[in-house]
Design an enzyme around this catalytic site. Structure first.
Site, PDB file in Angstrom:
ATOM      1  N   LEU A   1      32.358  33.201  -7.859  1.00 29.82           N
ATOM      2  CA  LEU A   1      32.797  33.286  -6.462  1.00 29.82           C
ATOM      3  C   LEU A   1      34.263  33.695  -6.399  1.00 29.82           C
ATOM      4  O   LEU A   1      35.077  33.176  -7.169  1.00 29.82           O
ATOM      5  CB  LEU A   1      32.651  31.914  -5.802  1.00 29.82           C
TER       6      LEU A   1
ATOM      7  N   HIS B   1      40.066  25.525  -1.747  1.00 32.15           N
ATOM      8  CA  HIS B   1      40.448  24.245  -2.365  1.00 32.15           C
ATOM      9  C   HIS B   1      41.861  23.816  -1.946  1.00 32.15           C
ATOM     10  O   HIS B   1      42.772  24.638  -1.920  1.00 32.15           O
ATOM     11  CB  HIS B   1      40.419  24.360  -3.896  1.00 32.15           C
TER      12      HIS B   1
ATOM     13  N   ARG C   1      27.268  26.467  -7.765  1.00 31.14           N
ATOM     14  CA  ARG C   1      27.990  25.690  -8.766  1.00 31.14           C
ATOM     15  C   ARG C   1      27.388  24.299  -8.989  1.00 31.14           C
ATOM     16  O   ARG C   1      27.866  23.553  -9.853  1.00 31.14           O
ATOM     17  CB  ARG C   1      29.481  25.596  -8.368  1.00 31.14           C
TER      18      ARG C   1
ATOM     19  N   GLU D   1      37.403  21.668 -13.501  1.00 27.63           N
ATOM     20  CA  GLU D   1      38.031  20.692 -12.607  1.00 27.63           C
ATOM     21  C   GLU D   1      37.151  20.345 -11.408  1.00 27.63           C
ATOM     22  O   GLU D   1      37.197  19.216 -10.898  1.00 27.63           O
ATOM     23  CB  GLU D   1      39.359  21.246 -12.088  1.00 27.63           C
ATOM     24  N   ASP D   2      36.334  21.309 -10.971  1.00 28.84           N
ATOM     25  CA  ASP D   2      35.574  21.090  -9.740  1.00 28.84           C
ATOM     26  C   ASP D   2      34.368  20.174  -9.910  1.00 28.84           C
ATOM     27  O   ASP D   2      33.798  19.710  -8.928  1.00 28.84           O
ATOM     28  CB  ASP D   2      35.145  22.449  -9.161  1.00 28.84           C
TER      29      ASP D   2
ATOM     30  N   CYS E   1      42.526  24.229 -12.410  1.00 26.46           N
ATOM     31  CA  CYS E   1      41.061  24.402 -12.402  1.00 26.46           C
ATOM     32  C   CYS E   1      40.435  24.437 -13.789  1.00 26.46           C
ATOM     33  O   CYS E   1      39.258  24.130 -13.949  1.00 26.46           O
ATOM     34  CB  CYS E   1      40.681  25.716 -11.719  1.00 26.46           C
TER      35      CYS E   1
ATOM     36  N   ARG F   1      34.210  23.095   0.855  1.00 26.21           N
ATOM     37  CA  ARG F   1      33.633  22.613  -0.415  1.00 26.21           C
ATOM     38  C   ARG F   1      33.506  21.092  -0.486  1.00 26.21           C
ATOM     39  O   ARG F   1      32.814  20.557  -1.349  1.00 26.21           O
ATOM     40  CB  ARG F   1      34.497  23.092  -1.586  1.00 26.21           C
TER      41      ARG F   1
HETATM   42  C1  LIG Z   1      42.153  24.386  -7.563  1.00 28.45           C
HETATM   43  N1  LIG Z   1      41.075  25.340  -7.749  1.00 28.45           N
HETATM   44  C2  LIG Z   1      41.332  26.618  -7.177  1.00 28.45           C
HETATM   45  C3  LIG Z   1      39.903  24.974  -8.429  1.00 28.45           C
HETATM   46  N2  LIG Z   1      39.813  23.837  -8.850  1.00 28.45           N
HETATM   47  N3  LIG Z   1      38.843  25.768  -8.603  1.00 28.45           N
HETATM   48  C4  LIG Z   1      38.755  27.170  -8.637  1.00 28.45           C
HETATM   49  C5  LIG Z   1      37.318  27.637  -8.583  1.00 28.45           C
HETATM   50  C6  LIG Z   1      37.193  29.104  -8.504  1.00 28.45           C
HETATM   51  C7  LIG Z   1      35.770  29.533  -8.338  1.00 28.45           C
HETATM   52  N4  LIG Z   1      35.664  30.943  -8.436  1.00 28.45           N
HETATM   53  C8  LIG Z   1      35.205  29.055  -7.019  1.00 28.45           C
HETATM   54  O1  LIG Z   1      35.435  29.719  -6.002  1.00 28.45           O
HETATM   55  O2  LIG Z   1      34.554  28.014  -6.983  1.00 28.45           O
END
Ligand SMILES: CN(C)C(=N)NCCC[C@H](N)C(=O)O
Length: 258
Positions: free
Chosen positions: A18, A166, A89, A65-66, A253, A135
């Site tokens: 994404l 985020h 995800r 991280e997510d 991340c 999110r």
């Molecule tokens: C603090 N940030 C930005 C993050 N923890 N995650 C980035 C995720 C990027 C992934 N392409 C998405 O859009 O999910």
């Protein structure tokens, strides 16, 4: 400050993840090299790094991280496994669970209607600030808040709606009392007690820095931010993140830390 971290090697198809960045497709050789440098920086900060295999099924899985929020407590660490707001995800959480269950003392998993991504969660002292956006929803926040309350943490919801996926794309820690942030958060009440450094125009990508206690990591290639940090007496390590920036990913991340 942190003694352990988990990272995941980038999937070959990272470019299918994404993104709203419009910066083109990542050069994978460069992405692998940048990821190696990142891991080396964590190690140089005295952190023991567990590097997990790439998961080709999930192009965004390098952004570990997510998938979880680490909760350090007296004598141990718990992992709160999220339920990502991004459908593509969701499955990443199952694959991180097996890795984390051998690393931590307790696993808590989000249930029901709750949605959350770790990129929305900023820990400062004993307070978790949680971005409520596309999110992460209020149901997710409430479950999380209850879970961390058991370990003596407070949490504060930070609803916002500026198109950024985020909270930590917008702000992050430079040390225990200083945040770097985009101008959109400058006057935000939730962060009034912190020292603030506002990212210069066209350098908002630098709002995501990684403070490791012994080291501060900042994206390379943003001269106005570097000058500001220098004036304020910060002495970061600058690392090139160009290929992850293309996929809306930043320094925080790429790891889970505790
Ligand atoms: C603090 N940030 C930005 C993050 N923890 N995650 C980035 C995720 C990027 C992934 N392409 C998405 O859009 O999910």
């Amino acid at each position: 400050m942190f003694s352990k971290a988990v990272v995941r090697h980038p999937a070959q198809n990272l470019g299918q993840g994404l993104t709203g960045a419009d910066l083109g497709c990542p050069d994978m050789e460069l992405a692998f090299a940048q990821h190696r440098t990142y891991v080396d920086c964590l190690k140089q900060a005295g952190i023991k790094v567990t590097a997990l295999d790439a998961v080709e099924e999930y192009p965004d899985s390098v952004f570990v991280e997510d998938t979880a929020v680490m909760i350090p407590f007296d004598g141990g660490t718990a992992a709160f496994l999220t339920c990502p707001g991004a459908d593509s995800r969701r499955g990443e959480v199952d694959v991180i669970q097996s890795a984390l269950s051998i690393e931590v003392d307790e696993i808590i998993r989000m249930e029901g209607e709750g949605l959350m991504e770790g990129g929305d969660v900023l820990l400062m002292g004993k307070i978790f600030y949680v971005g409520i956006d596309t999110r992460t929803n209020m149901a997710g926040y409430e479950q999380f808040s209850k879970a961390v309350g058991r370990f003596g943490y407070k949490s504060i919801p930070v609803p916002y709606n500026d198109g950024m996926p985020h909270l930590k794309t917008e702000l992050s820690a430079l040390d225990e009392e200083t945040l770097i942030m985009s101008c959109r958060f400058k006057e935000h009440k939730a962060f009034s007690k912190f020292e603030k450094l506002i990212t210069p125009e066209d350098e908002e990508y630098c709002a995501n820095c990684l403070y490791l206690g012994r080291k501060l990591l900042v994206p390379a290639g943003f001269p106005a931010t570097a000058e500001l940090l220098d004036k304020k007496g910060f002495t970061p390590d600058y690392i090139n993140m160009s290929e992850f920036q293309k996929m809306d990913g930043g320094l925080t991340c790429l790891s889970l830390r505790w």
